[in-house]
Design a protein around this motif. Structure first.
Motif, PDB file in Angstrom:
ATOM      1  N   VAL A 145       1.415   9.512  -5.795  1.00 51.04           N
ATOM      2  CA  VAL A 145       1.748  10.893  -5.458  1.00 51.04           C
ATOM      3  C   VAL A 145       2.825  11.418  -6.406  1.00 51.04           C
ATOM      4  O   VAL A 145       2.744  12.557  -6.898  1.00 51.04           O
ATOM      5  CB  VAL A 145       2.194  11.003  -3.979  1.00 51.04           C
ATOM      6  CG1 VAL A 145       2.808  12.354  -3.677  1.00 51.04           C
ATOM      7  CG2 VAL A 145       1.028  10.715  -3.052  1.00 51.04           C
ATOM      8  N   GLN A 146       3.822  10.596  -6.693  1.00 48.35           N
ATOM      9  CA  GLN A 146       4.887  11.016  -7.598  1.00 48.35           C
ATOM     10  C   GLN A 146       4.326  11.262  -9.005  1.00 48.35           C
ATOM     11  O   GLN A 146       4.689  12.249  -9.660  1.00 48.35           O
ATOM     12  CB  GLN A 146       5.980   9.948  -7.631  1.00 48.35           C
ATOM     13  CG  GLN A 146       7.186  10.361  -8.423  1.00 48.35           C
ATOM     14  CD  GLN A 146       8.271   9.298  -8.371  1.00 48.35           C
ATOM     15  OE1 GLN A 146       8.045   8.203  -7.866  1.00 48.35           O
ATOM     16  NE2 GLN A 146       9.430   9.620  -8.901  1.00 48.35           N
ATOM     17  N   GLN A 182       4.331  14.832 -11.102  1.00 46.62           N
ATOM     18  CA  GLN A 182       4.876  14.967 -12.455  1.00 46.62           C
ATOM     19  C   GLN A 182       3.839  15.539 -13.410  1.00 46.62           C
ATOM     20  O   GLN A 182       4.146  16.399 -14.246  1.00 46.62           O
ATOM     21  CB  GLN A 182       5.369  13.603 -12.958  1.00 46.62           C
ATOM     22  CG  GLN A 182       6.633  13.122 -12.285  1.00 46.62           C
ATOM     23  CD  GLN A 182       7.006  11.716 -12.726  1.00 46.62           C
ATOM     24  OE1 GLN A 182       6.286  11.082 -13.477  1.00 46.62           O
ATOM     25  NE2 GLN A 182       8.154  11.240 -12.231  1.00 46.62           N
ATOM     26  N   MET A 183       2.588  15.079 -13.266  1.00 43.92           N
ATOM     27  CA  MET A 183       1.528  15.611 -14.126  1.00 43.92           C
ATOM     28  C   MET A 183       1.297  17.102 -13.851  1.00 43.92           C
ATOM     29  O   MET A 183       1.077  17.883 -14.778  1.00 43.92           O
ATOM     30  CB  MET A 183       0.236  14.821 -13.924  1.00 43.92           C
ATOM     31  CG  MET A 183       0.269  13.428 -14.506  1.00 43.92           C
ATOM     32  SD  MET A 183      -1.209  12.455 -14.120  1.00 43.92           S
ATOM     33  CE  MET A 183      -2.495  13.472 -14.778  1.00 43.92           C
ATOM     34  N   GLN A 184       1.362  17.473 -12.588  1.00 49.85           N
ATOM     35  CA  GLN A 184       1.170  18.876 -12.231  1.00 49.85           C
ATOM     36  C   GLN A 184       2.293  19.733 -12.804  1.00 49.85           C
ATOM     37  O   GLN A 184       2.045  20.815 -13.333  1.00 49.85           O
ATOM     38  CB  GLN A 184       1.104  19.024 -10.717  1.00 49.85           C
ATOM     39  CG  GLN A 184       0.749  20.404 -10.256  1.00 49.85           C
ATOM     40  CD  GLN A 184       0.678  20.495  -8.748  1.00 49.85           C
ATOM     41  OE1 GLN A 184       1.237  19.650  -8.048  1.00 49.85           O
ATOM     42  NE2 GLN A 184       0.006  21.519  -8.244  1.00 49.85           N
ATOM     43  N   ALA A 207       0.813  -1.217   0.000  1.00 49.10           N
ATOM     44  CA  ALA A 207       0.000   0.000   0.000  1.00 49.10           C
ATOM     45  C   ALA A 207       0.847   1.267   0.000  1.00 49.10           C
ATOM     46  O   ALA A 207       0.586   2.189  -0.771  1.00 49.10           O
ATOM     47  CB  ALA A 207      -0.951  -0.008   1.198  1.00 49.10           C
ATOM     48  N   VAL A 208       1.853   1.330   0.833  1.00 47.57           N
ATOM     49  CA  VAL A 208       2.673   2.545   0.927  1.00 47.57           C
ATOM     50  C   VAL A 208       3.422   2.812  -0.386  1.00 47.57           C
ATOM     51  O   VAL A 208       3.389   3.941  -0.894  1.00 47.57           O
ATOM     52  CB  VAL A 208       3.626   2.464   2.140  1.00 47.57           C
ATOM     53  CG1 VAL A 208       4.625   3.604   2.122  1.00 47.57           C
ATOM     54  CG2 VAL A 208       2.832   2.462   3.432  1.00 47.57           C
ATOM     55  N   PRO A 209       4.095   1.819  -0.982  1.00 46.54           N
ATOM     56  CA  PRO A 209       4.750   2.105  -2.270  1.00 46.54           C
ATOM     57  C   PRO A 209       3.766   2.487  -3.372  1.00 46.54           C
ATOM     58  O   PRO A 209       4.065   3.340  -4.214  1.00 46.54           O
ATOM     59  CB  PRO A 209       5.461   0.793  -2.621  1.00 46.54           C
ATOM     60  CG  PRO A 209       5.646   0.100  -1.329  1.00 46.54           C
ATOM     61  CD  PRO A 209       4.476   0.490  -0.493  1.00 46.54           C
TER      62      PRO A 209
END
Length: 97
Positions: A78-79, A83-85, A70-72
């Protein structure tokens, strides 16, 4: 002299030492446990131990699932969003308030 044993529920006047005005002996002899009682006690202890062990193993498995999957996955999401932002900011299509 007759030896009397003090029972927990006996009134004071039933106790020989109370009739004589002496302090009563506070120890009450324990009843011997039967093999069936001992077996039941052992079974209850084993059940409680197994239950706690089961909860511990379940908590460990849950923690491993969170840590390894779940964490990875959330970190990757989030990463990707960052990048999209950044790409949208470079293109000028998003205005941040």
């Amino acid at each position: 002299m007759m030896v009397t044993r003090k029972q927990p529920s006996a009134p004071n006047y039933h106790i020989a030492s109370a009739r004589k005005g002496q302090p009563a002996n506070a120890t009450i002899p324990r009843a011997l446990k039967t093999p069936a009682d001992l077996a039941r006690d052992n079974q209850e202890k084993a059940f409680k131990c197994g239950l706690m062990l089961g909860f511990g193993v379940a908590a460990l498995i849950f923690t491993l699932i969170l840590w390894l999957w779940a964490v990875p996955t959330v970190d990757g999401c989030v990463q990707n969003m960052q990048q999209m932002q950044e790409q949208m900011l470079q293109q000028g299509s998003v205005v941040l308030a």
